[in-house]
Design an enzyme around this catalytic site. Structure first.
Site, PDB file in Angstrom:
ATOM      1  N   GLY A 175       0.823  -1.200   0.000  1.00  0.00           N
ATOM      2  CA  GLY A 175       0.000   0.000   0.000  1.00  0.00           C
ATOM      3  C   GLY A 175       0.861   1.255   0.000  1.00  0.00           C
ATOM      4  N   SER A 176       0.403   2.290   0.698  1.00  0.00           N
ATOM      5  CA  SER A 176       0.994   3.623   0.559  1.00  0.00           C
ATOM      6  C   SER A 176       2.403   3.771   1.116  1.00  0.00           C
ATOM      7  CB  SER A 176       0.084   4.668   1.211  1.00  0.00           C
ATOM      8  OG  SER A 176      -1.128   4.777   0.497  1.00  0.00           O
ATOM      9  N   THR A 177       2.857   2.855   1.973  1.00  0.00           N
ATOM     10  CA  THR A 177       4.258   2.938   2.400  1.00  0.00           C
ATOM     11  C   THR A 177       5.184   2.771   1.193  1.00  0.00           C
ATOM     12  OG1 THR A 177       4.106   0.598   2.995  1.00  0.00           O
ATOM     13  CG2 THR A 177       3.993   2.199   4.807  1.00  0.00           C
ATOM     14  N   PHE A 178       4.679   2.129   0.136  1.00  0.00           N
ATOM     15  CA  PHE A 178       5.486   1.924  -1.071  1.00  0.00           C
ATOM     16  C   PHE A 178       5.606   3.196  -1.902  1.00  0.00           C
ATOM     17  CE2 PHE A 178       6.630   0.177  -5.243  1.00  0.00           C
ATOM     18  CZ  PHE A 178       7.658  -0.670  -4.870  1.00  0.00           C
ATOM     19  N   LYS A 179       4.816   4.200  -1.586  1.00  0.00           N
ATOM     20  CA  LYS A 179       4.942   5.468  -2.292  1.00  0.00           C
ATOM     21  C   LYS A 179       6.314   6.089  -2.060  1.00  0.00           C
ATOM     22  CE  LYS A 179      -0.025   6.363  -2.319  1.00  0.00           C
ATOM     23  NZ  LYS A 179      -1.160   7.029  -1.644  1.00  0.00           N
TER      24      LYS A 179
END
Length: 577
Positions: free
Chosen positions: A305-309
């Site tokens: 999810g958004s931690t991969f941004k």
């Protein structure tokens, strides 16, 4: 007639010569065996009258970075019987059944078996072994042995691992460092007569065992205990399936804590919880044990999810396709081919620069950055950052990244990858990659092993691990630290803020497959101090009930962790680059 006598005499003479030659040959052979081979056959004869019993070596201890013993040895006994020496088998059977709490049929079968030595039971408590020895029954042998003992029970169970009956590692560090921890077994040699009875006057020869080396690991027992407490608290409060927490020094890869709750009792590793153990087959039991032993931080993959941004941001900054001052417009969605990809804020974020887009974790902006990179360039950065390789952590069973093949990454796949969906990685992989974005651009190898030492505490080996330079530039690293500090200071990660410290981080809320299942994974990745990171932590909550947003339930876990360990780490001065 005279001819026959002469022929007869010749035959006798030839026979005599043959006899003499055979006798001489036999004598030569006998002399050879007695003189040249006496040592060999003497040794063979000796072996026929020797009985050998193994003496286990003490396995090396596992200690934390401060010398706290996490895995130790406990003296136990192995009880055996020697058939040829027993004088009263019934007395032996009765005593062993009574002292060892064994069924008579089991003991009788072994006592009556005709063999050199028959093991009755291993890992017997020393007190019981001492009592059996005091009976002084002929043919009963009590040998002292070692059993692995874990003073803290469940603590770090899926990291430390455990050993089997042969004292060999089965999972975790116990198997990863088996060659370091295992010693060299010794032997006891006793002499027997022709009937197999030990000759007391001959005594016994002992070859003493060589103990294994101690293993010092980077884990801090105090941090591990507190992280475990927080994980259980989060799991209970949110009625989650499981919670994982990793604490690591991003400068050198040393892991200070790794938690996977629920954990299991290392002293009873084959015991399942009562609600699982009842009414299952042996195959189902083994499957349940395998699942109980799994280390979710390294064995399991998930959609980050958004931690991969953080990866999309780092790649975009490195490639020059985005700058912090670039402005974007978010109407609440972005159209990619035939797909409408929504932002978590239905009404959209409107006009915003990249700093605020990161603070807001805006999906359309990160999809736009991914599109600017293009699938080929994005994939190249994915590879450069090390995401297609395993981290090399010194634990067995690390899973690899599950990613689309480059040729299969279309516009929709590129869009979903950009905000952390449609592929899977391990928590340790995400953390290791993120560390390189904030430590100046070095990809470190996450690890536990620091050194091996002998019984006197003298180091026999210092462990070292690969470091890859130039993952991102120092400029990109500085920008990433600034962006992620703003996420915590003023954005979606504000629940990770710690009074008196500069903290950076990123939240995530991802939906598990199949979509629409109502199952979520909430997480928060944080580091401190934001300007010079010395500690990084990730908390992952699997299938929380009720509120499931990472910023609301995972960020507070890391905040509480940091509130307690940051002052402690300052006092311990753990940075060891």
């Amino acid at each position: 007639m005279e001819k026959n006598k002469t022929f007869h005499r010749k035959k006798i003479f030839v026979a005599f010569i043959i006899f003499v030659l055979c006798f001489l040959g036999l004598g030569v052979r006998l002399s050879h065996l007695m003189i040249n081979c006496s040592a060999y056959y003497g040794e063979q004869a000796k072996k026929l009258h020797e009985r050998e019993r193994s003496i286990k070596a003490a396995r090396g201890r596992i200690v934390d970075r401060n010398g706290v013993v996490l895995a130790d040895n406990k003296t136990v006994c192995t009880i055996s019987v020697i058939h040829s020496q027993m004088e009263d088998k019934e007395a032996v059977i009765a005593m062993l059944c009574r002292e060892l709490s064994l069924e008579e049929a089991y003991v009788r079968k072994r006592v009556e078996k005709v063999s050199a030595i028959e093991r009755i039971k291993s890992n017997v408590e020393k007190e019981t072994g001492d009592r059996i020895r005091e009976y002084n029954l002929a043919g009963v042998k009590v040998d002292e042995d070692f059993k692995r003992y874990y003073p803290y029970g469940e603590l770090a169970s899926k990291v430390l691992g455990f050993t089997g009956g042969d004292n060999q590692g089965i999972i975790g560090l116990e198997v990863a460092y088996d060659a370091v921890l295992q010693g060299q077994p010794g032997t006891i040699l006793t002499v027997t007569d022709a009937r197999g009875i030990e000759v007391d006057a001959a005594g016994e020869d002992r070859v003493e065992p060589q103990d294994g080396n101690d293993l010092t690991i980077s884990m801090d027992m105090n941090i591990q205990k507190y992280a475990t407490q927080l994980a259980y608290q989060a799991m209970e409060t949110k009625q989650a399936d499981s919670v994982s927490i990793i604490v690591m020094n991003p400068q050198n890869g040393e892991i200070l804590a790794m938690v996977n709750v629920p954990e299991f009792d290392l002293n009873e590793p084959f015991t399942l919880p009562a609600d699982i153990a009842s009414g299952i087959t042996e195959a189902q039991k083994q499957d349940a044990l395998n699942r109980m032993w799994r280390n979710g931080c390294i064995n399991d993959t998930y959609e980050p999810g958004s931690t991969f941004k953080t990866v999309t941001a780092a790649a975009g900054l490195e490639a020059g396709v985005v700058r912090p001052s670039d402005t974007f417009s978010c109407p609440g969605y972005i159209i990619v081919e035939d797909r409408k990809i929504r932002c978590h804020k239905v009404g959209g974020h409107g006009s915003q620069d990249f700093i605020h887009a990161t603070m807001n974790s805006c999906n359309p902006v990160f999809v736009t950055v991914g599109m600017r990179l293009g699938s080929e360039q994005y994939y190249a950065y994915f590879k450069k950052f090390g995401l297609l390789d395993k981290t090399g952590i010194d634990l067995p069973g690390e899973a690899g990244t599950i990613m689309h093949k480059k040729e299969n990454i279309g516009m929709v796949e590129l869009a979903t990858i950009s905000f952390g969906q449609s592929f899977q990685i391990t928590p340790i992989q995400l953390m290791t990659t993120a560390a390189s974005f904030v430590n100046g651009g070095r990809r470190v190898t996450p690890h536990f092993g620091i050194r091996a030492s002998d019984g006197n505490g003298v180091s026999v080996k210092e462990f070292s691990y690969p470091v890859r330079e130039g993952i991102v530039s120092s400029e990109t690293s500085e920008t990433m630290k600034m962006l992620l500090e703003q996420v915590v200071e003023n954005g979606g990660g504000r629940n990770g803020k710690v009074e008196g410290y500069r903290v950076g981080g990123k939240t995530a809320t991802s939906q598990t497959l199949p979509r629409g299942s109502g199952r979520y994974i909430s997480s928060f990745l944080g580091f401190a101090p934001a300007d010079d990171p010395q500690v990084m932590a990730i908390a992952i909550i699997n299938n929380p009930q009720g509120t499931y947003y990472g910023g609301q339930i995972a960020a507070p876990v890391v905040r509480q962790l940091f509130e307690n360990i940051l002052p402690y780490l300052e006092g311990m001065n753990y940075n060891r680059q």
